[in-house]
Design an enzyme around this catalytic site. Structure first.
Site, mmCIF file in Angstrom:
data_model
loop_
_atom_site.group_PDB
_atom_site.id
_atom_site.type_symbol
_atom_site.label_atom_id
_atom_site.label_comp_id
_atom_site.label_asym_id
_atom_site.label_seq_id
_atom_site.Cartn_x
_atom_site.Cartn_y
_atom_site.Cartn_z
ATOM 1 N N CYS A 198 2.838 2.491 14.513
ATOM 2 C CA CYS A 198 3.885 3.243 13.824
ATOM 3 C C CYS A 198 4.568 4.199 14.771
ATOM 4 O O CYS A 198 5.767 4.374 14.726
ATOM 5 C CB CYS A 198 3.298 4.004 12.643
ATOM 6 S SG CYS A 198 2.531 2.896 11.472
ATOM 7 N N ALA A 203 0.820 -1.206 0.000
ATOM 8 C CA ALA A 203 0.000 0.000 0.000
ATOM 9 C C ALA A 203 0.858 1.263 0.000
ATOM 10 O O ALA A 203 0.495 2.268 -0.611
ATOM 11 C CB ALA A 203 -0.946 -0.001 1.196
ATOM 12 N N THR A 238 9.959 -6.339 -12.539
ATOM 13 C CA THR A 238 9.436 -7.702 -12.646
ATOM 14 C C THR A 238 8.392 -7.943 -11.562
ATOM 15 O O THR A 238 8.593 -7.579 -10.408
ATOM 16 C CB THR A 238 10.600 -8.709 -12.468
ATOM 17 O OG1 THR A 238 11.577 -8.423 -13.474
ATOM 18 C CG2 THR A 238 10.116 -10.142 -12.598
HETATM 19 C C1 LIG Z 1 -0.503 -0.892 6.631
HETATM 20 C C2 LIG Z 1 -1.062 0.339 6.052
HETATM 21 C C3 LIG Z 1 -0.422 1.003 4.995
HETATM 22 C C4 LIG Z 1 0.901 0.544 4.437
HETATM 23 O O1 LIG Z 1 0.793 -0.697 3.801
HETATM 24 P P1 LIG Z 1 2.086 -1.521 3.387
HETATM 25 O O2 LIG Z 1 1.576 -2.566 2.462
HETATM 26 O O3 LIG Z 1 2.637 -2.071 4.650
HETATM 27 O O4 LIG Z 1 3.014 -0.581 2.697
HETATM 28 C C5 LIG Z 1 -1.024 2.118 4.480
HETATM 29 N N1 LIG Z 1 -2.197 2.575 4.967
HETATM 30 C C6 LIG Z 1 -2.832 1.968 5.976
HETATM 31 C C7 LIG Z 1 -4.140 2.512 6.456
HETATM 32 C C8 LIG Z 1 -2.292 0.838 6.560
HETATM 33 O O5 LIG Z 1 -2.934 0.243 7.558
#
Ligand SMILES: *Cc1c(COP(=O)(O)O)cnc(C)c1O
Length: 410
Positions: A329, A74, A243
């Site tokens: 975090c 994400a 890739t």
């Molecule tokens: C975990 C999370 C992300 C980041 O996702 P990753 O795949 O770990 O980079 C971004 N936004 C929210 C709301 C999340 O909970």
């Protein structure tokens, strides 16, 4: 039978579902082809597997498979969506709207864009952690090109009025991105019914492997444009060079299919566990406050402030239960959670905040264990707090004075 430690941190990440893992394995061993290789069977097999995963992923959010761009997670999807759209629409305007409770991936991307000359408005949320449509509408100017509001919050689980925001953006002809990482697979998302231009999500939050995610980019008219943020090959329609992580994508697809199949039932049982956890803690511990709206909320999330308690100390004392302080975090930094700050918590409430994330593999025995554990530790802390002043100490405690600045430490 209980297995220790008990994992109650499913908003941070989730265990890979066995079925997703099994689906992945052949793509490490026999079928290790590069999905871009067009000249032999190894490549064809990998490409076919990616196509299936693309369909499974799309189906979970009811979109077209061709509108899915696979990424490394994400964080990358969000960077691509926000920076990519800002760059593509820079000639139209330089104003972006987001909220004060977004994930760091959104906040930091926006900070980066501010350094590049964009203006960003970070709108407030109310004390329940919900953003108001009126606030967003008020923030819109003739220069606004993009609105980004998360679907559900990772710390306090609050679900935002995404449908209304998407309507507003459509009306004003402004792009709308949503970070749906916590929402996908947990609550229904139907992109055939809601118009969203860009939507980010991740595999490891829904029982798939880490390091893989997706950006949905609407294929509907008018066309949504984004500028690629990595240079290299022409993978993913030229929008994400590199890739493809074939085994990861296969596991992600399988995880999406499992979530689509069991989401409704699972949400119900997880919510029952969550409500029991809250009720159990409330009956053993005085003064507990829920952070964030309890109704417009992810089924598995519970974020509590326990007055008089230092969350870090409590978590250390509960060695066999994996939970996090108010924000996973922020636990790596000394800064208090920006989300808890945004909903107006005072210092004490922030310091005493604990986040529980209940998921697919939790059992009611585990919840009962955690209730007992929290009750015992908290009441112990309060009774033995250095100044013995906790206003919430149980009978054994010496509660003659209230002093807000004091904490129970180990
Ligand atoms: C975990 C999370 C992300 C980041 O996702 P990753 O795949 O770990 O980079 C971004 N936004 C929210 C709301 C999340 O909970």
């Amino acid at each position: 039978m209980l297995n220790f430690p008990i994992y109650l941190d499913n908003n941070s990440t989730t265990k890979v579902d066995m079925l997703a893992l099994e689906a992945m394995l052949p793509y490490f061993t026999e079928n290790y082809g590069n999905s871009s290789s067009k000249s032999h069977q190894f490549g064809w097999k990998a490409e076919a597997a990616v196509n299936i995963a693309r369909k499974q992923t799309a189906k979970l959010i009811s979109c077209e498979p061709r509108d899915i761009i696979f990424t490394s997670g994400a964080t990358e999807s969000i960077n691509l969506a926000l920076k990519g759209a800002a760059e593509a629409y820079a000639t139209k305007g330089n104003h972006i709207i987001t909220t004060k409770i977004e994930h760091e991936a959104v906040i930091d991307s926006c900070n980066h864009l501010e350094a590049k000359g964009f203006n960003v408005t970070y709108v407030d949320v109310d004390h329940n952690g919900i953003v108001s449509i009126e606030e967003i509408e008020r923030a819109i100017t003739s220069n606004t090109i993009l609105v980004s509001v998360m679907w559900a919050n990772n710390e306090i689980g609050t679900i935002q009025p995404v449908k209304e925001i998407s309507k507003l953006c459509r009306l004003k002809k402004i792009l709308f991105h949503t970070d749906a990482t916590q929402a996908v697979g947990k609550i229904p998302i139907d992109l055939s019914k809601i118009h969203i231009d860009l939507l980010s999500f991740s595999s490891h939050k829904l029982y798939g492997p880490k390091g893989v995610g997706a950006l949905y980019k609407s294929g509907k008219l008018p066309r949504v444009r984004i500028v690629r943020q990595t240079d290299g090959g022409a993978q993913e329609k030229g929008l994400r060079a590199g890739t493809l992580n074939v085994p990861g994508i296969v596991g992600f697809g399988k995880a999406c299919q499992i979530s689509a199949d069991c989401m409704n039932k699972e949400a119900k049982s997880i919510k029952t566990l969550r409500n029991r956890l809250l009720e159990g803690i409330n009956s053993g511990v005085n003064g507990v406050k829920v952070n964030g709206d309890l109704h417009s909320r992810l089924p598995g999330n519970l974020n509590l402030s326990i007055p008089g308690i230092d969350a870090d100390s409590l978590i250390i004392a509960m060695k066999d239960v994996a939970v996090s302080t108010g924000s996973a975090c922020s636990s790596e930094s000394v800064e208090p959670s920006h989300v808890l700050k945004a909903i107006g918590l005072d210092k004490d409430s922030m310091r005493s905040a604990i986040r529980f994330g209940i998921g697919r593999f939790n059992t009611s025995e585990e919840i009962e264990y955690v209730i007992n554990c929290i009750t015992e530790k908290v009441n112990n802390f309060r009774e033995n707090s250095p100044s013995n002043i906790s206003p919430f100490a149980n009978e054994g405690g010496n509660n003659n004075k209230v002093n807000k600045g004091d904490y129970a430490e180990v």
